[in-house]
Design an enzyme around this catalytic site. Structure first.
Site, PDB file in Angstrom:
ATOM      1  N   ASP A  13       0.826  -1.351  -0.015  1.00 56.36           N
ATOM      2  CA  ASP A  13       0.053  -0.237  -0.127  1.00 56.36           C
ATOM      3  C   ASP A  13       0.927   1.381  -0.090  1.00 56.36           C
ATOM      4  O   ASP A  13       2.058   1.194   0.506  1.00 56.36           O
ATOM      5  CB  ASP A  13      -0.903  -0.160   1.189  1.00 56.36           C
ATOM      6  N   ASN A  15       1.370   3.409  -2.853  1.00 53.00           N
ATOM      7  CA  ASN A  15       1.931   3.680  -4.251  1.00 53.00           C
ATOM      8  C   ASN A  15       1.426   5.138  -4.578  1.00 53.00           C
ATOM      9  O   ASN A  15       2.351   6.098  -5.161  1.00 53.00           O
ATOM     10  CB  ASN A  15       1.528   2.790  -5.255  1.00 53.00           C
ATOM     11  N   GLY A  16       0.290   5.549  -4.425  1.00 52.75           N
ATOM     12  CA  GLY A  16      -0.205   6.791  -4.568  1.00 52.75           C
ATOM     13  C   GLY A  16       0.335   7.908  -3.936  1.00 52.75           C
ATOM     14  O   GLY A  16       0.563   8.696  -4.653  1.00 52.75           O
ATOM     15  N   HIS A  30       3.071   3.286  -9.045  1.00 55.09           N
ATOM     16  CA  HIS A  30       2.664   1.692  -9.342  1.00 55.09           C
ATOM     17  C   HIS A  30       3.844   0.897 -10.016  1.00 55.09           C
ATOM     18  O   HIS A  30       4.365  -0.106  -9.837  1.00 55.09           O
ATOM     19  CB  HIS A  30       1.474   1.533 -10.133  1.00 55.09           C
ATOM     20  N   LEU A 124      10.902 -20.772  -4.213  1.00 53.49           N
ATOM     21  CA  LEU A 124       9.819 -19.799  -3.703  1.00 53.49           C
ATOM     22  C   LEU A 124       8.554 -19.819  -4.593  1.00 53.49           C
ATOM     23  O   LEU A 124       8.828 -19.935  -5.862  1.00 53.49           O
ATOM     24  CB  LEU A 124      10.465 -18.275  -3.602  1.00 53.49           C
TER      25      LEU A 124
HETATM   26  C1  FPP Z   1      -1.759   0.348  -3.499  1.00 53.31           C
HETATM   27  O1  FPP Z   1      -1.210   1.643  -3.191  1.00 53.31           O
HETATM   28  C2  FPP Z   1      -1.339  -0.369  -4.399  1.00 53.31           C
HETATM   29  C3  FPP Z   1      -2.077  -0.823  -5.608  1.00 53.31           C
HETATM   30  C4  FPP Z   1      -3.467  -0.880  -5.527  1.00 53.31           C
HETATM   31  C5  FPP Z   1      -1.409  -1.696  -6.754  1.00 53.31           C
HETATM   32  C6  FPP Z   1      -0.288  -2.597  -6.398  1.00 53.31           C
HETATM   33  C7  FPP Z   1       0.528  -2.928  -7.858  1.00 53.31           C
HETATM   34  C8  FPP Z   1       1.917  -3.167  -7.591  1.00 53.31           C
HETATM   35  C9  FPP Z   1       2.816  -2.646  -6.515  1.00 53.31           C
HETATM   36  C10 FPP Z   1       2.373  -3.531  -9.049  1.00 53.31           C
HETATM   37  C11 FPP Z   1       2.701  -4.984  -8.796  1.00 53.31           C
HETATM   38  C12 FPP Z   1       3.058  -5.710  -9.931  1.00 53.31           C
HETATM   39  C13 FPP Z   1       2.941  -6.937 -10.042  1.00 53.31           C
HETATM   40  C14 FPP Z   1       3.184  -7.694 -11.375  1.00 53.31           C
HETATM   41  C15 FPP Z   1       2.836  -8.003  -8.797  1.00 53.31           C
HETATM   42  P1  FPP Z   1      -2.448   2.725  -3.626  1.00 53.31           P
HETATM   43  O2  FPP Z   1      -2.395   3.085  -5.018  1.00 53.31           O
HETATM   44  O3  FPP Z   1      -3.754   2.396  -2.899  1.00 53.31           O
HETATM   45  O4  FPP Z   1      -1.665   3.729  -2.627  1.00 53.31           O
HETATM   46  P2  FPP Z   1      -2.299   4.976  -1.968  1.00 53.31           P
HETATM   47  O5  FPP Z   1      -3.138   4.463  -0.953  1.00 53.31           O
HETATM   48  O6  FPP Z   1      -1.183   5.959  -1.412  1.00 53.31           O
HETATM   49  O7  FPP Z   1      -3.325   5.751  -2.759  1.00 53.31           O
END
Ligand code: FPP
Length: 240
Positions: A13, A15-16, A30, A124
């Protein structure tokens, strides 16, 4: 290296928020999240973790802005296509759980191909939860158990906890002993509700794109320092 968890589950969690801190759009976050996935998979392999489950996309995530959903789907397909040769070389077995029928055809093909190529690997097991939610999974398991009762292959009296586990998408894996969630949120968010019954929960403020090998090792060390009692007393644990 003692008392390593066999199975670690991670809610990736933040990324945004990480992207926002950099003055970039959410997809930038992402893309950087994928770099963290790589680092964590490498670290898990190095320390000898047997199963790693990553929550990449929830059933609820379909309701995000369509541009972000499309961008994520492209990212999944491209990343899987790009990473499979390396994962295979490292003896990693890929598995996907979730309502995969909801994914675009191109994504479904990429996942099926990745699972087929890596099926015989013995290192793994990397489980990616895509279009996954635990309540969806429990509904599906309930339907499948009910069908067995209806067609006479299962007696109601024989429905046990093990029968429920065997009807979940995670039937081939042990339950996670450690669940990590990044970005300071302290929730399980519809992730492996049945399987996490006795897991140690580890929450860190670090945002997923900033999470790396050292962070995984820190979480594992914290897990190793905790006493898992499974409802027993501390004295019982130490005399057994
Ligand atoms: C949550 O952060 C993240 C996601 C919904 C997407 C996660 C995907 C990846 C890390 C890419 C992984 C790729 C593979 C192939 C496994 P958020 O967007 O909710 O962040 P925020 O809460 O800060 O807005």
């Amino acid at each position: 290296m003692e008392r390593l968890p066999k199975h670690i589950a991670i809610i990736m969690d933040g990324n945004g928020r990480w992207a926002k801190e950099q003055g970039q759009d959410r997809l930038f976050g992402h893309y950087h999240g994928v770099i963290s996935v790589r680092k964590v998979v490498e670290a898990a392999t190095e320390i000898g973790i047997q199963y790693l489950t990553l929550y990449a996309f929830s059933t609820e995530n379909w309701d995000r802005p369509q541009e972000e959903v499309k961008g994520l789907m492209t990212l999944f397909v491209d990343t899987i296509a790009k990473e499979v040769p390396d994962l295979h070389k490292n003896n990693i077995k890929l598995h996907f759980i979730g309502n995969l029928n909801m994914l675009p055809n191109e994504a479904q093909d990429a996942l099926a191909n990745a699972m087929e190529i890596t099926a015989q690997n013995t290192g793994l097991t990397l489980v990616i939860a895509l279009s996954y939610s635990s309540r969806w999974e429990l509904v599906e398991a309930t339907k499948s158990i009910a069908q067995k009762v209806l067609d006479g292959s299962l007696d109601i009296a024989h429905i046990t906890e093990a029968v429920i586990s065997e009807n979940l998408t995670t039937r081939a894996f042990p339950d996670p002993e450690l669940m990590i969630r990044t970005s300071g949120e302290c929730r399980i968010s519809n992730f492996l509700l049945y399987q996490l019954a006795y897991a140690e929960l580890y929450f860190t403020d670090t945002l997923w794109p900033a999470f790396g090998k050292e962070d995984l090792i820190k979480a594992v060390s914290e897990y190793q320092s905790r006493e898992r009692r499974f409802g027993k007393t501390s004295e019982q644990i130490h005399t057994n």
